[in-house]
Motif scaffolding. Structure first.
Motif, PDB file in Angstrom:
ATOM      1  N   PHE A  59      42.897  48.108  42.621  1.00 50.81           N
ATOM      2  CA  PHE A  59      43.006  47.266  41.427  1.00 50.81           C
ATOM      3  C   PHE A  59      43.882  46.045  41.700  1.00 50.81           C
ATOM      4  O   PHE A  59      43.559  44.921  41.284  1.00 50.81           O
ATOM      5  CB  PHE A  59      43.586  48.075  40.263  1.00 50.81           C
ATOM      6  N   ALA A  60      44.989  46.258  42.387  1.00 47.93           N
ATOM      7  CA  ALA A  60      45.904  45.158  42.698  1.00 47.93           C
ATOM      8  C   ALA A  60      45.246  44.144  43.627  1.00 47.93           C
ATOM      9  O   ALA A  60      45.408  42.926  43.453  1.00 47.93           O
ATOM     10  CB  ALA A  60      47.183  45.704  43.330  1.00 47.93           C
ATOM     11  N   PHE A  73      36.100  43.754  46.346  1.00 48.61           N
ATOM     12  CA  PHE A  73      37.051  44.536  45.559  1.00 48.61           C
ATOM     13  C   PHE A  73      36.580  44.669  44.106  1.00 48.61           C
ATOM     14  O   PHE A  73      36.897  45.667  43.441  1.00 48.61           O
ATOM     15  CB  PHE A  73      38.442  43.907  45.613  1.00 48.61           C
ATOM     16  N   ALA A  74      35.825  43.683  43.623  1.00 49.00           N
ATOM     17  CA  ALA A  74      35.257  43.792  42.279  1.00 49.00           C
ATOM     18  C   ALA A  74      34.285  44.960  42.211  1.00 49.00           C
ATOM     19  O   ALA A  74      34.312  45.746  41.258  1.00 49.00           O
ATOM     20  CB  ALA A  74      34.547  42.495  41.897  1.00 49.00           C
ATOM     21  N   GLY A  75      33.417  45.079  43.229  1.00 54.72           N
ATOM     22  CA  GLY A  75      32.471  46.197  43.258  1.00 54.72           C
ATOM     23  C   GLY A  75      33.190  47.531  43.279  1.00 54.72           C
ATOM     24  O   GLY A  75      32.807  48.466  42.567  1.00 54.72           O
ATOM     25  N   ALA A  76      34.246  47.632  44.104  1.00 56.39           N
ATOM     26  CA  ALA A  76      35.012  48.878  44.185  1.00 56.39           C
ATOM     27  C   ALA A  76      35.696  49.181  42.849  1.00 56.39           C
ATOM     28  O   ALA A  76      35.705  50.335  42.384  1.00 56.39           O
ATOM     29  CB  ALA A  76      36.047  48.778  45.299  1.00 56.39           C
ATOM     30  N   THR A  77      36.257  48.149  42.223  1.00 62.99           N
ATOM     31  CA  THR A  77      36.952  48.339  40.943  1.00 62.99           C
ATOM     32  C   THR A  77      35.983  48.772  39.852  1.00 62.99           C
ATOM     33  O   THR A  77      36.272  49.697  39.074  1.00 62.99           O
ATOM     34  CB  THR A  77      37.652  47.034  40.533  1.00 62.99           C
ATOM     35  N   ILE A  78      34.838  48.105  39.761  1.00 61.87           N
ATOM     36  CA  ILE A  78      33.839  48.475  38.759  1.00 61.87           C
ATOM     37  C   ILE A  78      33.355  49.902  38.989  1.00 61.87           C
ATOM     38  O   ILE A  78      33.171  50.676  38.039  1.00 61.87           O
ATOM     39  CB  ILE A  78      32.664  47.478  38.787  1.00 61.87           C
ATOM     40  N   PHE A  79      33.140  50.274  40.246  1.00 57.29           N
ATOM     41  CA  PHE A  79      32.696  51.622  40.578  1.00 57.29           C
ATOM     42  C   PHE A  79      33.699  52.661  40.071  1.00 57.29           C
ATOM     43  O   PHE A  79      33.319  53.699  39.521  1.00 57.29           O
ATOM     44  CB  PHE A  79      32.525  51.748  42.093  1.00 57.29           C
ATOM     45  N   ILE A  80      34.979  52.375  40.228  1.00 63.00           N
ATOM     46  CA  ILE A  80      36.019  53.284  39.754  1.00 63.00           C
ATOM     47  C   ILE A  80      36.074  53.306  38.227  1.00 63.00           C
ATOM     48  O   ILE A  80      36.134  54.373  37.600  1.00 63.00           O
ATOM     49  CB  ILE A  80      37.393  52.888  40.338  1.00 63.00           C
TER      50      ILE A  80
END
Length: 385
Positions: free
Chosen positions: A234-235, A273-280
């Motif tokens: 997130f950071a 990182f947006a894709g990873a954040t949205i996935f979470i």
């Protein structure tokens, strides 16, 4: 082995969030260009929406790869499997792409050209169709088709070699950056965004999560145990948004900034990182008792492809009839109105087609019905979304 996979509502939630980002970018472009005074608060707002929202298309690409590998990795590779795969993509992706390429080409010809030379127009259209330039947003479908053509080979490699599966994220990043370097220094392909190599880190990130989905989902669900890792993602997402938005703010205000490689790095890492954040986030959402929100996001995810295809038409018309400047309150209000009309207008049209127009897949791809008209006539209440 042939394994039927669980349907993931989380994918539809993620598509809806990516759709919001796409609308933020496209709806804010006029505000960025026409806002008087780059030192104004509204210019900063438009610049933020226009740049931070560029996670939308890479996220759609990441999700497309994820669902393909999630669905097909655990199946036996047979001719029948790939025949079904290409039939679905031809019908639900390629056919709407051709329809909307023709749609926008005819509109632009009517507005800015003429129909005097039909053979030349046809040649121009076929060129645009073959290069993904039927309209500025159709490159997404064009690069998706390129990936579909490569998918059987990539799927075979992922199944065959553990090294590729395990290190696929790093391999995707490496392939993309090799392409960026070669294109910048030697090839000079003008429409780089229409080449699938420009998105390989997102393809391979989606492939990695598709193959190892159960482990990744368990990692997220045990968030207390992995709080530090999730917080770091997130950071990193927040930091890369700030970095990317700042770069374009400096570019647009004439201040010193970085070179092309740094801009490319800022965009790609911000989107990754947006894709990873949205996935979470969507997996967190699936654990919450927010039934209406989840149903709404599921609906938006279902119609997202159709809304993606049709929304520039609304923006095109509204910008022709709206104020290009004038009083700030009028101009900024019109930007908001444009966003709302484009968003809800696109939604209504796509939903109308899915409900009432036979063979709606030809125009908007695969969809569903929310209301069963026959049951309504018989007095049976339909399921709400």
């Amino acid at each position: 082995m042939s394994l039927k996979r669980k349907y993931l509502d989380e994918v539809q939630y993620a598509r809806a969030l990516a759709l919001f980002a796409v609308f933020a970018v496209h709806s804010s472009s006029t505000g960025v260009v026409a806002t008087a005074g780059t030192d104004s608060i509204m210019f900063g707002v438009y610049n933020f929406l226009n740049i931070a929202g560029k996670l939308g298309t890479p996220t759609f690409i990441f999700l497309s790869s994820f669902i393909l590998f999630y669905t097909y990795y655990h199946r036996d590779l047979t001719a029948k499997l790939f025949k079904q795969f290409y039939k679905k993509r031809l019908l639900f992706i390629l056919v709407p792409y051709v329809v909307f390429s023709a749609f926008y080409f005819l509109i632009y010809t009517r507005m800015y050209g003429s129909f005097d030379n039909i053979p030349l127009l046809l040649e121009n259209f076929l060129f645009k169709l073959a290069t993904g330039n039927g309209h500025q947003h159709l490159y997404f479908v064009f690069v998706s088709v390129q990936f579909y053509l490569m998918f059987p080979i990539l799927l075979f490699l992922f199944k065959k070699f553990k090294f590729i599966r395990k290190y696929s994220i790093f391999i995707g990043i490496a392939i993309q950056w090799i392409w960026v370097f070669l294109n910048s220094e030697f090839l000079q392909v003008p429409s780089k965004g229409s080449v699938s190599l420009s998105y390989f880190m997102f393809y391979f990130f989606g492939a990695f999560l598709g193959v190892y989905y159960e482990a990744a989902a368990n990692w997220i669900r045990n968030w207390r145990k992995h709080f530090a890792g999730i917080a770091l993602i997130f950071a990193a997402f927040a930091a890369t948004i700030y970095f990317y938005v700042s770069i374009y703010y400096n570019i647009r205000t004439g201040q010193p900034t970085f070179g092309n490689y740094v801009v490319e790095f800022a965009w790609s890492t911000h989107a990754l990182f947006a894709g990873a954040t949205i996935f979470i986030v969507v997996h967190f959402l699936s654990l919450m008792k927010l039934n209406f929100t989840k149903k709404l996001l599921t609906e938006l995810g279902t119609v997202s492809f159709g809304m993606y295809l049709i929304h520039p038409f609304f923006l095109m018309i509204l910008r022709r009839i709206g104020p290009a400047g004038g009083e700030p309150i009028v101009f900024h209000s019109w930007q908001l109105i444009t966003f709302l009309i484009a968003f809800f207008g696109s939604w209504i049209i796509v939903r109308f087609f899915f409900e009432f127009v036979p063979h709606s897949w030809i125009v908007f791809g695969k969809g569903n019905k929310l209301f069963n008209i026959q049951k309504i006539k018989k007095g049976v209440a339909p399921k709400s979304f």
